[in-house]
Every structure is written in C-alpha cells, then in structure tokens.
Design an enzyme around this catalytic site. Structure first.
Site, PDB file in Angstrom:
ATOM      1  N   VAL A 120      17.213 -41.050  30.380  1.00 13.65           N
ATOM      2  CA  VAL A 120      17.483 -42.459  30.102  1.00 13.65           C
ATOM      3  C   VAL A 120      16.858 -43.342  31.175  1.00 13.65           C
ATOM      4  O   VAL A 120      17.089 -44.537  31.208  1.00 13.65           O
ATOM      5  CB  VAL A 120      19.019 -42.690  30.033  1.00 13.65           C
ATOM      6  CG1 VAL A 120      19.636 -41.895  28.888  1.00 13.65           C
ATOM      7  CG2 VAL A 120      19.708 -42.331  31.356  1.00 13.65           C
ATOM      8  N   HIS A 136      18.413 -40.117  24.043  1.00 13.23           N
ATOM      9  CA  HIS A 136      19.715 -40.520  24.590  1.00 13.23           C
ATOM     10  C   HIS A 136      19.740 -41.967  25.077  1.00 13.23           C
ATOM     11  O   HIS A 136      20.589 -42.330  25.889  1.00 13.23           O
ATOM     12  CB  HIS A 136      20.119 -39.567  25.726  1.00 13.23           C
ATOM     13  CG  HIS A 136      20.361 -38.165  25.262  1.00 13.23           C
ATOM     14  ND1 HIS A 136      20.471 -37.090  26.112  1.00 13.23           N
ATOM     15  CD2 HIS A 136      20.521 -37.658  24.011  1.00 13.23           C
ATOM     16  CE1 HIS A 136      20.672 -35.988  25.409  1.00 13.23           C
ATOM     17  NE2 HIS A 136      20.702 -36.303  24.130  1.00 13.23           N
ATOM     18  N   SER A 206      18.591 -28.117  31.150  1.00 18.17           N
ATOM     19  CA  SER A 206      19.462 -26.941  31.209  1.00 18.17           C
ATOM     20  C   SER A 206      19.641 -26.330  29.821  1.00 18.17           C
ATOM     21  O   SER A 206      20.270 -25.291  29.678  1.00 18.17           O
ATOM     22  CB  SER A 206      20.822 -27.319  31.810  1.00 18.17           C
ATOM     23  OG  SER A 206      21.387 -28.376  31.073  1.00 18.17           O
TER      24      SER A 206
HETATM   25  P1  NAD Z   1      20.757 -31.058  33.517  1.00 14.07           P
HETATM   26  O1  NAD Z   1      21.158 -31.795  34.763  1.00 14.07           O
HETATM   27  O2  NAD Z   1      21.808 -30.401  32.721  1.00 14.07           O
HETATM   28  O3  NAD Z   1      19.707 -29.935  33.919  1.00 14.07           O
HETATM   29  C1  NAD Z   1      18.618 -30.217  34.740  1.00 14.07           C
HETATM   30  C2  NAD Z   1      17.670 -29.048  34.680  1.00 14.07           C
HETATM   31  O4  NAD Z   1      16.525 -29.393  35.451  1.00 14.07           O
HETATM   32  C3  NAD Z   1      18.227 -27.753  35.274  1.00 14.07           C
HETATM   33  O5  NAD Z   1      17.986 -26.686  34.382  1.00 14.07           O
HETATM   34  C4  NAD Z   1      17.431 -27.563  36.568  1.00 14.07           C
HETATM   35  O6  NAD Z   1      17.209 -26.208  36.864  1.00 14.07           O
HETATM   36  C5  NAD Z   1      16.135 -28.258  36.217  1.00 14.07           C
HETATM   37  N1  NAD Z   1      15.378 -28.768  37.363  1.00 14.07           N
HETATM   38  C6  NAD Z   1      15.828 -29.173  38.574  1.00 14.07           C
HETATM   39  N2  NAD Z   1      14.795 -29.558  39.341  1.00 14.07           N
HETATM   40  C7  NAD Z   1      13.670 -29.408  38.600  1.00 14.07           C
HETATM   41  C8  NAD Z   1      12.275 -29.658  38.840  1.00 14.07           C
HETATM   42  N3  NAD Z   1      11.832 -30.136  39.994  1.00 14.07           N
HETATM   43  N4  NAD Z   1      11.393 -29.380  37.843  1.00 14.07           N
HETATM   44  C9  NAD Z   1      11.819 -28.881  36.648  1.00 14.07           C
HETATM   45  N5  NAD Z   1      13.118 -28.641  36.379  1.00 14.07           N
HETATM   46  C10 NAD Z   1      14.029 -28.898  37.337  1.00 14.07           C
HETATM   47  O7  NAD Z   1      19.871 -32.070  32.657  1.00 14.07           O
HETATM   48  P2  NAD Z   1      19.609 -32.165  31.107  1.00 14.07           P
HETATM   49  O8  NAD Z   1      19.382 -30.825  30.503  1.00 14.07           O
HETATM   50  O9  NAD Z   1      18.631 -33.261  30.885  1.00 14.07           O
HETATM   51  O10 NAD Z   1      21.085 -32.633  30.705  1.00 14.07           O
HETATM   52  C11 NAD Z   1      21.467 -33.255  29.805  1.00 14.07           C
HETATM   53  C12 NAD Z   1      21.858 -34.745  30.009  1.00 14.07           C
HETATM   54  O11 NAD Z   1      21.720 -35.331  31.289  1.00 14.07           O
HETATM   55  C13 NAD Z   1      20.971 -35.540  29.147  1.00 14.07           C
HETATM   56  O12 NAD Z   1      21.790 -36.029  28.145  1.00 14.07           O
HETATM   57  C14 NAD Z   1      20.435 -36.691  29.982  1.00 14.07           C
HETATM   58  O13 NAD Z   1      20.542 -37.881  29.222  1.00 14.07           O
HETATM   59  C15 NAD Z   1      21.349 -36.724  31.133  1.00 14.07           C
HETATM   60  N6  NAD Z   1      20.779 -37.133  32.428  1.00 14.07           N
HETATM   61  C16 NAD Z   1      19.624 -37.883  32.498  1.00 14.07           C
HETATM   62  C17 NAD Z   1      19.094 -38.235  33.736  1.00 14.07           C
HETATM   63  C18 NAD Z   1      17.820 -39.076  33.782  1.00 14.07           C
HETATM   64  O14 NAD Z   1      17.597 -39.896  32.906  1.00 14.07           O
HETATM   65  N7  NAD Z   1      16.976 -38.879  34.798  1.00 14.07           N
HETATM   66  C19 NAD Z   1      19.712 -37.813  34.908  1.00 14.07           C
HETATM   67  C20 NAD Z   1      20.904 -37.044  34.796  1.00 14.07           C
HETATM   68  C21 NAD Z   1      21.423 -36.712  33.548  1.00 14.07           C
END
Ligand code: NAD
Length: 262
Positions: A120, A136, A206
């Site tokens: 997001v 999302h 994840s």
């Molecule tokens: P998650 O936090 O569940 O998982 C993050 C994944 O990223 C993990 O598997 C981890 O191993 C991996 N990861 C960590 N560092 C990395 C890197 N440098 N390169 C590649 N992979 C790496 O996140 P998700 O699966 O997106 O979870 C779902 C929800 O979290 C979504 O609905 C999303 O909207 C929300 N979310 C979004 C943000 C954002 O917009 N940046 C931030 C936090 C959560």
C-alpha cells in the site's frame, strides 16, 4: 513440461552474486507475458517495515492484524488512524530501491506485463511502474468509512480523526483490512494475469494472505512458471519452480540484467 524446482542463494553482498539457471533466463527472455506479485519484503530495503518487523518493532504492543480490521476501527478509530498516520509518514520519507527499479526495467522489456502488488506504500509507482494493480489499496488515499468515496481534502494535522464533509462519518485509509473484500477490478485483473502469464515472479511475500497467496497456484495450474524471490522460506517455496533465495534489491537487478544482457 514443468521444470524442476531450483533454489539459488544470493546475499546483499555483491561479491556473492547469485547464479541464475540459464533455463530461467531463457524462459523470462522468451515470455510474451510476465506477471509479478509483490509483498512487503520488496520495500524492506527502502526501510518500510514488513508485517513481521512491525510486530517486533515500534508497534510491539499491537498486532497489526488487530489494527487492520473494521472492528478495530469501530472500537478505537483514533488508535487505528494514528497507526496509519505513522506508517503514511514513514512511507513518504523513504525512496524506492533497486528491486522496485528492476521491475520498471522488466516492464519495459516484455511485451505484456502486469505488476500485482499487495503493498500500500506506492513505491512501485514512485519508481516508475505503470502497468500495476494494487490489491490492498494505497495508504496515501483516504475515504469515507460509510460511503466509501475517496476524499481529497482532509487535514493530516488534526488531532482528532477527520470526518467526511458529506455525511459526518470518520475518514479512514483506503486500504483493504482483514475481513474486507479486495477491489473487484484489481482482483479480476490479477487472476487473469495469473492464468495467462508464462512466468510469475513472487517477490517478498510470506504467501500467507489470501486471495493473493492463491495466485501462484492459479498460474501453475495454467502452465505458468512460478519464481519465488525471498531471503526466507515460505509456504510457497516447496511448490515454486525456481527459488531465488535472496533480497529482492540484489536478486532482481541481477535477474533482469542477466536475462537481457549477454
Ligand atoms: P509479510 O510481512 O507477511 O512478509 C514479508 C516477506 O518479505 C517475508 O516472507 C520476508 O521473508 C520477505 N522479505 C523480507 N525482506 C526481504 C527482502 N529484502 N527481499 C525480498 N523479500 C524479503 O508481507 P506480505 O506477504 O506482503 O503480507 C501481507 C500484508 O502486509 C499485505 O496485505 C500488505 O498490504 C501488508 N503490508 C504492506 C506493507 C507495504 O506496503 N510496504 C508493509 C507491511 C505490510
């Protein structure tokens, strides 16, 4: 024919550059349609906390899943609004990273392309990605919690949760919370891409939040190759055709340059 799963390691240290299998490079180069699914991990190297980080970081007292629900907002709108205000500020203060930029380059290289993001944070758009759907929502947008209409004029300075000028209900971030449905058009476009693509890159997720987590299976059922890019094992790892075990900021530029540059 399905290729067997391949796992390769890389790290953020350029000296230990990942060796990407040549069949994967060929498949990517020949693909007419490449789709990409991203999650919070692709923004981690920009300094945006993933869910996992958020649970161990500043917000350790709150589970994001407890904050990102309509019932949490109904119970305590101020707490939810403030949590999103903190995240919105954080996102505005960081920059897209090499992983985001590599996907912009990929979009330029392949005839048909769709980037499907669960994020997001708007960092893909800021990097220059254009063929993109947000599953999302977007944390920078605000909508009326009753009418669902997007509201452009609201004050980020107000100490109370702002209200809709039309109906008086609280405003809320235009993001999809747990227990809510995804935007119909975005999900339909994502599923169509998963069915039609020849290669689906699954980056920094994840692979636990549905329906997005179902897209890799859909792609494989329709003959697409699934490539996971993640430094950690996920429920998808065992089923992926290829696993690039590394940070996306290192693995993606390498994948794109190795595919198109001799
Ligand atoms: P998650 O936090 O569940 O998982 C993050 C994944 O990223 C993990 O598997 C981890 O191993 C991996 N990861 C960590 N560092 C990395 C890197 N440098 N390169 C590649 N992979 C790496 O996140 P998700 O699966 O997106 O979870 C779902 C929800 O979290 C979504 O609905 C999303 O909207 C929300 N979310 C979004 C943000 C954002 O917009 N940046 C931030 C936090 C959560």
């Amino acid at each position: 024919m399905r290729l067997r799963a391949f796992s390769a390691r890389c790290s953020m240290n350029p000296a230990s550059v990942i060796a990407i299998p040549s069949e994967l490079l060929r498949a990517l180069r020949r693909a007419r349609f490449v789709a990409v699914l991203t999650g919070a991990g692709i923004s981690a190297e920009s300094g945006v906390a993933t869910f996992r980080d958020a649970q161990t970081g500043l917000w350790t007292r709150f589970d994001p899943r407890e904050l990102a629900t309509p019932s949490a907002f109904a119970r305590n709108p101020k707490r939810v609004w403030d949590w999103y205000a903190w995240r919105r500020e954080r996102v505005a203060s960081v920059e897209p990273n090499a992983g985001h930029r590599a996907l912009v380059e990929l979009e330029r290289r392949v005839p048909e392309f769709l980037l499907i993001t669960q994020n997001v944070d708007g960092l893909h758009q800021r990097a220059g990605s254009r063929k993109l759907v947000e599953l999302h929502g977007n944390i920078a947008r605000v909508k009326c919690s009753r009418e669902g209409t997007i509201v452009e004029n609201w004050s980020a300075e107000a100490s109370e949760v702002p209200r809709c000028a039309n109906c008086g209900a609280f405003l809320r971030p235009d993001v999809v919370w747990f227990e809510e449905l995804l935007p119909e058009h975005a999900l339909a476009a994502a599923e169509d891409a998963a069915r039609r693509c020849e290669v689906l890159l699954v980056i920094g997720t994840s692979a636990e939040v549905y329906p997005a987590a179902g897209l890799p299976t859909l792609a494989q059922e329709h003959g697409g190759l699934v490539v996971e890019v993640n430094p950690n094992e996920t429920p998808l790892s065992a089923r992926a055709d290829y696993v690039l075990r590394g940070a996306s900021g290192a693995a993606l530029p390498r994948l794109v340059s190795a595919s198109w540059m001799p």
